[in-house]
Design a protein around this motif. Structure first.
Motif, PDB file in Angstrom:
ATOM      1  N   ASP A 174       0.832  -1.205   0.000  1.00 58.02           N
ATOM      2  CA  ASP A 174       0.000   0.000   0.000  1.00 58.02           C
ATOM      3  C   ASP A 174       0.867   1.255   0.000  1.00 58.02           C
ATOM      4  OD1 ASP A 174       0.868   0.460   2.623  1.00 58.02           O
ATOM      5  OD2 ASP A 174      -0.992  -0.240   3.553  1.00 58.02           O
ATOM      6  N   ASP A 175       0.222   2.422   0.051  1.00 56.12           N
ATOM      7  CA  ASP A 175       0.939   3.695  -0.012  1.00 56.12           C
ATOM      8  C   ASP A 175       1.809   3.939   1.214  1.00 56.12           C
ATOM      9  OD1 ASP A 175      -0.214   4.199  -2.455  1.00 56.12           O
ATOM     10  OD2 ASP A 175      -1.871   5.397  -1.616  1.00 56.12           O
ATOM     11  N   ASN A 176       1.570   3.192   2.280  1.00 57.54           N
ATOM     12  CA  ASN A 176       2.376   3.321   3.495  1.00 57.54           C
ATOM     13  C   ASN A 176       3.513   2.304   3.560  1.00 57.54           C
ATOM     14  OD1 ASN A 176       0.754   5.443   4.639  1.00 57.54           O
ATOM     15  ND2 ASN A 176      -0.789   3.902   5.149  1.00 57.54           N
ATOM     16  N   LYS A 178       3.206  -0.993   3.374  1.00 60.18           N
ATOM     17  CA  LYS A 178       2.809  -2.201   4.102  1.00 60.18           C
ATOM     18  C   LYS A 178       2.033  -3.133   3.177  1.00 60.18           C
ATOM     19  CE  LYS A 178       4.513  -0.889   8.045  1.00 60.18           C
ATOM     20  NZ  LYS A 178       5.684  -1.600   8.633  1.00 60.18           N
ATOM     21  N   GLN A 180      -0.792  -5.534   2.039  1.00 56.94           N
ATOM     22  CA  GLN A 180      -2.194  -5.780   2.324  1.00 56.94           C
ATOM     23  C   GLN A 180      -2.616  -7.077   1.643  1.00 56.94           C
ATOM     24  OE1 GLN A 180      -3.852  -4.035   4.504  1.00 56.94           O
ATOM     25  NE2 GLN A 180      -2.141  -2.600   4.737  1.00 56.94           N
TER      26      GLN A 180
END
Length: 209
Positions: A174-176, A178, A180
């Motif tokens: 994801d954009d962070n 991490k 998913q």
């Protein structure tokens, strides 16, 4: 494992000729890995040695080919490239110097879209897609550690394929930064990815006997 004897070892450092010379409780770098001259297939994960399974089974190789070929065909005309094992992926943290790289893995299939990450020894940096096909030799610790290093390195998609269960599972970054998890897929379903426009993997065909 590739024939690493074709590459020079560090000056003054003898090669490792047998597994008996290796301390499995110690940590090693890619520079050490390049000195391994035995036939056993190994990976380094966070500096620790993990024995890979023996030569892949017929089913393992068949499924690998059924995933590799659709990717290869879909990449025609695209900048991304696909490679299958044995192919070294070096996941560097702070430096790409051989002595500072402590994770070297050989995924079954990788897709790399940044040509600057490719050199004569494989890939240095995170591939865009990593595919691991499970075998009886895989252990939980290995899988957990690979999840962590792939996430930390920034692998965009991590695919895990189970021939015995006939399942396909995918983590997407994801954009962070991490992973998913996505839905567990099996026969009768299809896989697509934004990384490869036009790509479609039919799991019925992947897992058919």
């Amino acid at each position: 494992m590739k024939n690493i004897k074709s590459y020079p070892t560090e000056e003054g450092q003898p090669p490792f000729k047998t597994l008996n010379e290796v301390d499995f409780s110690a940590t090693y770098s890619y520079a050490d890995y390049m000195r391994f001259e035995f036939e056993e297939r190994l990976e380094l994960i966070k500096g620790y040695i993990f024995k890979m399974s023996p030569a892949p089974s017929r089913i393992h190789q068949k499924i690998s080919g059924r995933i590799y070929v659709p990717i290869y065909n879909a990449l025609n005309g695209h900048k991304c490239e696909v490679y299958s094992a044995p192919f070294d992926v070096r996941l560097a943290k702070k430096s790409v110097d051989d002595k500072e790289v402590f994770t070297v893995v050989q995924p079954d299939i990788v897709v790399v879209c940044d040509p600057t990450k490719l050199d004569k020894r494989g890939c240095i940096g995170a591939p865009d897609i990593v595919v691991e096909i499970l075998s009886p030799g895989n252990n939980k610790k290995e899988l957990i550690n690979k999840y962590e290093v792939y996430e930390e390195a920034g692998v965009k998609e991590y695919w895990i394929v189970s021939p015995s269960e006939k399942t396909f599972f995918r983590y997407i970054l994801d954009d962070n930064g991490k992973f998913q998890p996505t839905k567990l897929l099996t026969e009768g379903e299809e896989v697509t990815t934004t990384i490869i426009p036009g790509f479609k993997l039919v799991l019925e065909e992947v897992f058919q006997d």
